[in-house]
Design a protein around this motif. Sequence first.
Motif, short mmCIF file in Angstrom:
data_model
loop_
_atom_site.label_atom_id
_atom_site.label_comp_id
_atom_site.label_asym_id
_atom_site.label_seq_id
_atom_site.Cartn_x
_atom_site.Cartn_y
_atom_site.Cartn_z
N SER A 5 0.84 -1.13 0.02
CA SER A 5 -0.10 -0.10 0.07
C SER A 5 0.94 1.35 0.00
N LYS A 64 1.67 6.59 1.60
CA LYS A 64 1.04 5.37 1.77
C LYS A 64 -0.26 5.64 1.43
N GLU A 100 -5.84 2.74 4.12
CA GLU A 100 -5.97 1.33 4.06
C GLU A 100 -7.60 1.07 3.27
N HIS A 101 -8.44 1.98 3.33
CA HIS A 101 -9.74 1.73 2.59
C HIS A 101 -9.63 2.40 1.45
#
Length: 274
Positions: free
Chosen positions: A44, A54, A57-58
């Motif tokens: 990611s 980065k 996360e979703h």
Amino acid sequence: MEDNILKDIDELKNSLKDSLRQIAKPIRQIDFTRENYNMLFPYSRIKTPLEEVKLDEHQFEKLEAKERQSILQAVHDTLKTPDIVINETRQSVFGDFNTAHLYAKSFEINGKNKAVQSVVVAIEDENVSISTHERDINNLVNKIKMPEQLIYASDEIGQVIERATGRQLVTVNPTRANGKTEPPRENITQNNEKSTSAEKGSELNLLYEKTTVNVDGLERECGHGVLDGFKNAVKMVDRLKEENIQLKKENIELHKRLEQKSHSKNHNEKEIER
């Protein structure tokens, strides 16, 4: 020479808009799968011309939920090889001011030249891409209020502008050997910030993730965050305004008809009396 440097803000913005439209290319299509996502963004993460970023996360789920599967490859290309990067200061819901890097790349989308924009902010000492979406080129470039906000321009953008105007861009750009550059500014993770990392994470969840808010003692759900809920509320208010205008017109028309009917009735009663 200083005279060869593009300084005027309006000329800069017009040149950027023209050059972004000129170099727009079709989005390379790739199957929207977790495997392809992981291939484009190992762990990611992705290295941009300015910093390591980065992915939220979703991010994969957001693309699917908002039906943006077709821009998966464009998300990668916008961060890896952006056309421009704009430095923007934003005020958070906590009242403090934070810096965001707006990565943008122009594409041909549904027959129109548009930009794909990725918003990168500092969270817990990391640069995190929290959202990527299509953007109107004019809307994107108009975020530039001062020339120094343009912190990166690709070689292609610089060359197109130089050919068109005979002037050079002044940007923080480590790859522009031919352009005039300024010393790199601080990475956004190095800025002094008033809110804590926990507050920033909470703020982003509040803005973009499913949450509930208390309105006059009642819990109201925002399926895609407060920002999306606010947009929906504005749309509803606009719709109610339109309905109110229409009801007002109908009420005036009804009042006229009642007056006409009353006038006709009075006239007939007078005729009978005669």
